[in-house]
Motif scaffolding. Structure first.
Motif, short mmCIF file in Angstrom:
data_model
loop_
_atom_site.label_atom_id
_atom_site.label_comp_id
_atom_site.label_asym_id
_atom_site.label_seq_id
_atom_site.Cartn_x
_atom_site.Cartn_y
_atom_site.Cartn_z
N GLY A 7 0.82 -1.22 0.00
CA GLY A 7 0.00 0.00 0.00
C GLY A 7 0.85 1.26 0.00
N SER A 9 1.56 3.28 -2.23
CA SER A 9 1.08 4.39 -3.05
C SER A 9 -0.01 5.21 -2.35
N GLY A 10 -0.45 4.75 -1.18
CA GLY A 10 -1.62 5.35 -0.54
C GLY A 10 -1.30 6.62 0.24
N ARG A 11 -2.35 7.16 0.84
CA ARG A 11 -2.28 8.41 1.61
C ARG A 11 -1.21 8.33 2.69
N ARG A 14 2.59 6.69 1.08
CA ARG A 14 3.55 7.57 0.37
C ARG A 14 4.52 8.21 1.36
N ASP A 31 2.17 -2.38 -4.38
CA ASP A 31 0.80 -1.82 -4.46
C ASP A 31 0.24 -2.21 -5.81
N ALA A 35 2.16 5.11 -7.50
CA ALA A 35 2.02 6.37 -6.78
C ALA A 35 2.10 7.52 -7.78
N ALA A 71 -1.64 -1.99 2.86
CA ALA A 71 -2.63 -2.10 1.78
C ALA A 71 -3.99 -2.53 2.33
N ALA A 74 -9.46 1.27 2.57
CA ALA A 74 -9.18 2.00 3.82
C ALA A 74 -10.34 2.86 4.31
N GLN A 187 -9.19 12.30 3.46
CA GLN A 187 -9.77 11.01 3.09
C GLN A 187 -11.30 11.11 2.97
#
Ligand SMILES: NC(=O)c1ccc[n+]([C@@H]2O[C@H](COP(=O)([O-])OP(=O)(O)OC[C@H]3O[C@@H](n4cnc5c(N)ncnc54)[C@H](O)[C@@H]3O)[C@@H](O)[C@H]2O)c1
Length: 310
Positions: A7, A9-11, A14, A31, A35, A71, A74, A187
């Motif tokens: 995960g 690449s996520g909020r 990263r 991921d 990203a 990951a 979410a 989010q």
């Protein structure tokens, strides 16, 4: 250390991968989506972690010493309930089976404070405030249930593997990434300024938050100190203040009738969640507070987005 972050690449991911890469770790972001920007020192691998064989291949090829499993789907109710439960629990199972089998010896998984049960449609009351890791859990939707299953999967893996592998769980509060202090949507689609002006939006998660950089520093602290804490320990990871313009002793009872007595224990800008365990066991403390971050952020366009109006 060679570290796989799922995960990435996520909020939150990263910031975690860039923080670990800056600390000279060898970082692989696993991921299914790329990203928007890849930080220096981070290598991306595209993989669907619900695919068991693909997950085994990933870990056999990468052979990381450490894994940070982020990951997930979410956001509660962002997909059909059965899909959220299946996706999140399947990914955790696959990672927690394949990574130690390929030699990983430090594995940290993301859970969520939602396991506690606040926001339940037929009512919820805190047993006490602030909430700490000993508070009873009471998930009421597929997302929070999936996170509790992940916590139990970690506990199972710790029993299965013994001291050979160090496991941990963290429950990050509402993650605010650096650009969100400048007005990027959170989010939930709205901005931080909107969340502060509309306490009903932050009340659903008891006004909790954590700056993504503080959460990433928790990950670093756990990776460095995992040998020194009981295997499988779960940590709340939240800011030292509440994301609110007024004290929670006043605000909480407005949104959580019956919480007056428990909320009176929260002095000044104290948050509803305690991160004391992480301070005591790992020496980690959150360094960012929303008032400072908003005061020093360069405002960008804060016009509400379509999703924040919805
Ligand atoms: N953001 C928060 O406020 C918050 C709060 C509590 C807990 N958490 C937990 O922290 C973790 C990270 O949250 P986030 O906000 O960065 O989420 P996010 O949605 O921004 O990132 C999740 C990442 O997982 C990836 N992913 C999803 N399904 C995948 C699959 N099948 N295979 C491979 N990758 C897949 C996505 O592509 C995405 O990049 C999650 O486990 C989340 O439940 C987040």
């Amino acid at each position: 250390m060679r570290i796989v972050v799922t995960g990435g690449s996520g909020r939150l991911g990263r910031t975690v991968v860039s923080t670990l890469a800056r600390a000279d770790h060898e970082v692989v972001s696993a991921d299914r989506a790329p990203a928007p920007d890849v930080a220096d020192g981070v290598r991306e691998v595209a993989v669907d972690l619900t695919d068991h064989d693909a997950t085994v291949d990933l870990f056999e090829k990468e052979r990381p010493e450490a894994v940070v499993h982020l990951a997930a789907i979410a956001v509660p109710f962002s997909a059909p309930e059965d899909v959220i439960l299946r996706t999140n629990t399947a990914m955790a199972w696959n990672v927690l089976e394949a990574a130690p089998a390929a030699g990983a010896t430090r594995i940290l998984a993301a859970s969520s404070p939602t396991v506690i049960g606040y926001g339940a449609p037929h009512g919820w009351s805190p047993a006490r405030l602030p909430l700490d890791e000993t508070h009873p859990v009471a998930p009421w939707n597929a997302y929070s249930l999936s996170k509790l299953v992940i916590e139990e999967t970690v506990a199972m893996a710790a029993r299965r593997d013994g001291e050979r592998v160090r496991y941990g769980v963290f429950r990050p509060c509402f993650v605010v990434s650096p650009e969100e202090w400048s007005g990027a949507p959170t989010q939930q689609g709205h901005t931080i300024a909107h969340r502060l002006a509309h306490p009903e939006d932050a009340a659903v998660s008891l006004f909790n938050y954590i700056d993504a950089r503080d959460a990433a520093e928790f990950v670093e602290a756990w990776l460095a100190g995992a040998d020194t804490v009981p295997n499988g320990t779960t940590f709340f990871v939240g800011a030292d203040d509440a994301l609110a313009d007024a004290p929670l002793a006043e605000l909480l009872p407005r949104f959580l009738p019956g919480s007056e007595t428990a909320a009176a224990a929260l002095r000044g800008d104290a948050p509803a969640f305690s991160s004391r365990l992480a301070a005591d066991l790992l020496g980690w403390r959150p360094r960012r507070r929303w008032r400072d971050e908003l005061a020093t952020a360069t405002p960008t366009d804060t016009t509400p987005t379509e999703s924040s109006r919805a």
